[in-house]
Design a protein around this motif. Sequence first.
Motif, PDB file in Angstrom:
ATOM      1  N   PHE A 188      -8.915  37.511   4.012  1.00 32.63           N
ATOM      2  CA  PHE A 188      -9.909  38.556   4.285  1.00 32.63           C
ATOM      3  C   PHE A 188      -9.332  39.959   4.066  1.00 32.63           C
ATOM      4  O   PHE A 188      -9.728  40.903   4.733  1.00 32.63           O
ATOM      5  N   GLN A 189      -8.408  40.086   3.117  1.00 32.80           N
ATOM      6  CA  GLN A 189      -7.769  41.370   2.870  1.00 32.80           C
ATOM      7  C   GLN A 189      -8.038  41.900   1.463  1.00 32.80           C
ATOM      8  O   GLN A 189      -7.362  42.792   0.976  1.00 32.80           O
ATOM      9  N   GLU A 190      -9.072  41.380   0.823  1.00 42.05           N
ATOM     10  CA  GLU A 190      -9.342  41.774  -0.557  1.00 42.05           C
ATOM     11  C   GLU A 190      -9.751  43.234  -0.704  1.00 42.05           C
ATOM     12  O   GLU A 190      -9.657  43.796  -1.797  1.00 42.05           O
ATOM     13  N   LEU A 235      -5.022  38.811  -6.136  1.00 36.43           N
ATOM     14  CA  LEU A 235      -6.380  39.035  -5.658  1.00 36.43           C
ATOM     15  C   LEU A 235      -6.900  37.906  -4.770  1.00 36.43           C
ATOM     16  O   LEU A 235      -7.446  38.152  -3.694  1.00 36.43           O
ATOM     17  N   THR A 236      -6.715  36.668  -5.213  1.00 39.14           N
ATOM     18  CA  THR A 236      -7.236  35.563  -4.420  1.00 39.14           C
ATOM     19  C   THR A 236      -6.407  35.341  -3.166  1.00 39.14           C
ATOM     20  O   THR A 236      -6.934  34.933  -2.119  1.00 39.14           O
ATOM     21  N   GLY A 237      -5.102  35.626  -3.258  1.00 30.74           N
ATOM     22  CA  GLY A 237      -4.271  35.554  -2.059  1.00 30.74           C
ATOM     23  C   GLY A 237      -4.761  36.501  -0.989  1.00 30.74           C
ATOM     24  O   GLY A 237      -4.812  36.166   0.211  1.00 30.74           O
ATOM     25  N   ALA A 238      -5.145  37.707  -1.403  1.00 32.99           N
ATOM     26  CA  ALA A 238      -5.694  38.672  -0.454  1.00 32.99           C
ATOM     27  C   ALA A 238      -7.034  38.182   0.084  1.00 32.99           C
ATOM     28  O   ALA A 238      -7.320  38.289   1.286  1.00 32.99           O
ATOM     29  N   VAL A 285     -11.295  27.334   0.630  1.00 28.94           N
ATOM     30  CA  VAL A 285     -10.263  27.849  -0.276  1.00 28.94           C
ATOM     31  C   VAL A 285      -9.209  26.754  -0.417  1.00 28.94           C
ATOM     32  O   VAL A 285      -8.938  26.030   0.539  1.00 28.94           O
ATOM     33  N   THR A 286      -8.622  26.613  -1.589  1.00 33.04           N
ATOM     34  CA  THR A 286      -7.541  25.632  -1.765  1.00 33.04           C
ATOM     35  C   THR A 286      -6.254  26.357  -2.126  1.00 33.04           C
ATOM     36  O   THR A 286      -6.198  27.077  -3.127  1.00 33.04           O
ATOM     37  N   VAL A 318      -8.585  29.757  -5.504  1.00 31.54           N
ATOM     38  CA  VAL A 318      -7.305  29.043  -5.554  1.00 31.54           C
ATOM     39  C   VAL A 318      -6.153  30.009  -5.307  1.00 31.54           C
ATOM     40  O   VAL A 318      -6.092  31.086  -5.917  1.00 31.54           O
ATOM     41  N   THR A 319      -5.242  29.629  -4.417  1.00 33.62           N
ATOM     42  CA  THR A 319      -4.008  30.384  -4.195  1.00 33.62           C
ATOM     43  C   THR A 319      -2.830  29.417  -4.297  1.00 33.62           C
ATOM     44  O   THR A 319      -3.011  28.203  -4.350  1.00 33.62           O
ATOM     45  N   PHE A 320      -1.617  29.986  -4.324  1.00 36.55           N
ATOM     46  CA  PHE A 320      -0.395  29.178  -4.388  1.00 36.55           C
ATOM     47  C   PHE A 320       0.543  29.546  -3.250  1.00 36.55           C
ATOM     48  O   PHE A 320       0.515  30.679  -2.754  1.00 36.55           O
TER      49      PHE A 320
END
Length: 217
Positions: A166-168, A159-162, A71-72, A111-113
């Motif tokens: 592993f919290q999706e 969504l991707t942050g979760a 993941v980036t 991708v997350t920020f």
Amino acid sequence: QAVLEAMEFACQHNTQLLCHCNGDGAAEQFLRCLEQTEKKYPEMARLRPVIIHGQLLGLDQLERVKKLGAVTSFFVAHVYHWGDVHIRNFGLERASQISPVRSALEWGIPVTFHQDAPVIQPDMLETVWCAVNRLTRQGVRLGAEQAISVLQALRAVTLTGAYQYFQEKQKGSIEVGKQADFVLLDRDPLITPREELREIQVLGTYQKGGQIFSCQD
């Protein structure tokens, strides 16, 4: 060797690894060690190893990021806060490719920020604005080809942050069976002019259905 040992230790203990890789050299070290680790422990990819910052992650490195299941998490607000400095330090061509978000998404990389607070304020709407507009403080549109849509930016911080943690299945979107974690905004970011995204105000925040902040507090 120390990085390789740390990766193997994390895998042996079923622990997710988050590595600070700001430069392309650091990213190369991460990818090289991750490749070696996954040959020995294929299950490492299932732990969703994370590249933190990826500021100068090379376009030629993205295929390996995808292949290794990483993941980036980009500090994309660098484009605004230090983009002009990057132009002076690296030249316009290289600086234009900092935080190559669109390219990463095209490879299918999660991708997350993040904001690295207290380096800057933890203002996620400003970060969304940065990812969509890619403007520097001096108004240079830096790497317009790496700009993404508002919807893609919102997905990165929800969504991707979760998914990254592993919290999706528990959060990241509003749907039956998930925690009611959400914010109430004063306007719809999907129809707000992209230049005005960072002016959107948070009216309230909710966690598990309960309000924990109101602009009237």
